[in-house]
Design a protein around this motif. Structure first.
Motif, PDB file in Angstrom:
ATOM      1  N   UNK A   1      -5.800  71.505  90.899  1.00 37.16           N
ATOM      2  CA  UNK A   1      -5.643  70.675  92.094  1.00 37.16           C
ATOM      3  C   UNK A   1      -4.760  69.462  91.827  1.00 37.16           C
ATOM      4  N   UNK A   2      -4.447  69.213  90.547  1.00 39.58           N
ATOM      5  CA  UNK A   2      -3.631  68.047  90.184  1.00 39.58           C
ATOM      6  C   UNK A   2      -2.592  68.426  89.147  1.00 39.58           C
ATOM      7  N   UNK A   3      -1.758  69.405  89.490  1.00 37.84           N
ATOM      8  CA  UNK A   3      -0.663  69.779  88.589  1.00 37.84           C
ATOM      9  C   UNK A   3       0.465  68.768  88.743  1.00 37.84           C
ATOM     10  N   UNK A   4       0.937  68.225  87.627  1.00 40.90           N
ATOM     11  CA  UNK A   4       1.985  67.200  87.681  1.00 40.90           C
ATOM     12  C   UNK A   4       3.022  67.478  86.593  1.00 40.90           C
ATOM     13  N   UNK A   5       4.287  67.246  86.920  1.00 44.44           N
ATOM     14  CA  UNK A   5       5.309  67.388  85.883  1.00 44.44           C
ATOM     15  C   UNK A   5       5.350  66.115  85.041  1.00 44.44           C
ATOM     16  N   UNK A   6       6.150  66.190  83.961  1.00 40.74           N
ATOM     17  CA  UNK A   6       6.169  65.089  83.003  1.00 40.74           C
ATOM     18  C   UNK A   6       6.627  63.774  83.643  1.00 40.74           C
ATOM     19  N   UNK A   7       7.603  63.870  84.543  1.00 38.36           N
ATOM     20  CA  UNK A   7       8.100  62.667  85.210  1.00 38.36           C
ATOM     21  C   UNK A   7       6.989  62.006  86.041  1.00 38.36           C
ATOM     22  N   UNK A   8       6.238  62.823  86.749  1.00 41.82           N
ATOM     23  CA  UNK A   8       5.133  62.286  87.553  1.00 41.82           C
ATOM     24  C   UNK A   8       4.073  61.642  86.665  1.00 41.82           C
ATOM     25  N   UNK A   9       3.821  62.271  85.523  1.00 41.88           N
ATOM     26  CA  UNK A   9       2.832  61.705  84.598  1.00 41.88           C
ATOM     27  C   UNK A   9       3.334  60.382  84.013  1.00 41.88           C
ATOM     28  N   UNK A  10       4.632  60.306  83.746  1.00 41.69           N
ATOM     29  CA  UNK A  10       5.219  59.044  83.268  1.00 41.69           C
ATOM     30  C   UNK A  10       5.043  57.941  84.305  1.00 41.69           C
ATOM     31  N   UNK A  11       5.295  58.290  85.575  1.00 47.18           N
ATOM     32  CA  UNK A  11       5.154  57.296  86.642  1.00 47.18           C
ATOM     33  C   UNK A  11       3.708  56.824  86.743  1.00 47.18           C
TER      34      UNK A  11
END
Ligand code: SF4
Ligand code: SF4
Length: 82
Positions: free
Chosen positions: A63-73
């Motif tokens: 339900x909370x898949x995030x790419x690396x850029x989103x995780x950095x933000x």
């Protein structure tokens, strides 16, 4: 974000390893607060909870898949809020 499944045996070892204080005891087993979990991006090369969990019960939260850029933000937001 990652999540803890009901295979968790409540061994307590992951909670103090989380650099974002995203892990806490839930009603039946430990849980991860998705808004605080950066999958350890910004702190470590690999998720610390996964590295230490003896029963491998910490997958990516579908339900909370995030790419690396989103995780950095998210990491930057959490740091700014400190
Ligand atoms: Fe905490 Fe990292 Fe595990 Fe997410 S992956 S819960 S930030 S230790
Ligand atoms: Fe549960 Fe794994 Fe954390 Fe132990 S390390 S409390 S089994 S999620």
């Amino acid at each position: 974000a990652l999540m803890i499944t009901d295979e968790c045996i409540n061994c307590d070892v992951c909670e103090p390893e989380c650099p974002n204080q995203a892990i806490s005891m839930g009603e039946e087993h430990y849980e991860i607060e998705p808004s605080k979990c950066t999958e350890c991006v910004g702190h470590f090369d690999e998720p610390q909870c996964v590295a230490i969990c003896p029963v491998a019960c910490i997958p990516v939260d579908p339900a909370h898949k995030e790419d690396r850029e989103t995780l950095w933000q998210k990491f930057e937001r959490l740091r700014a809020a400190q």
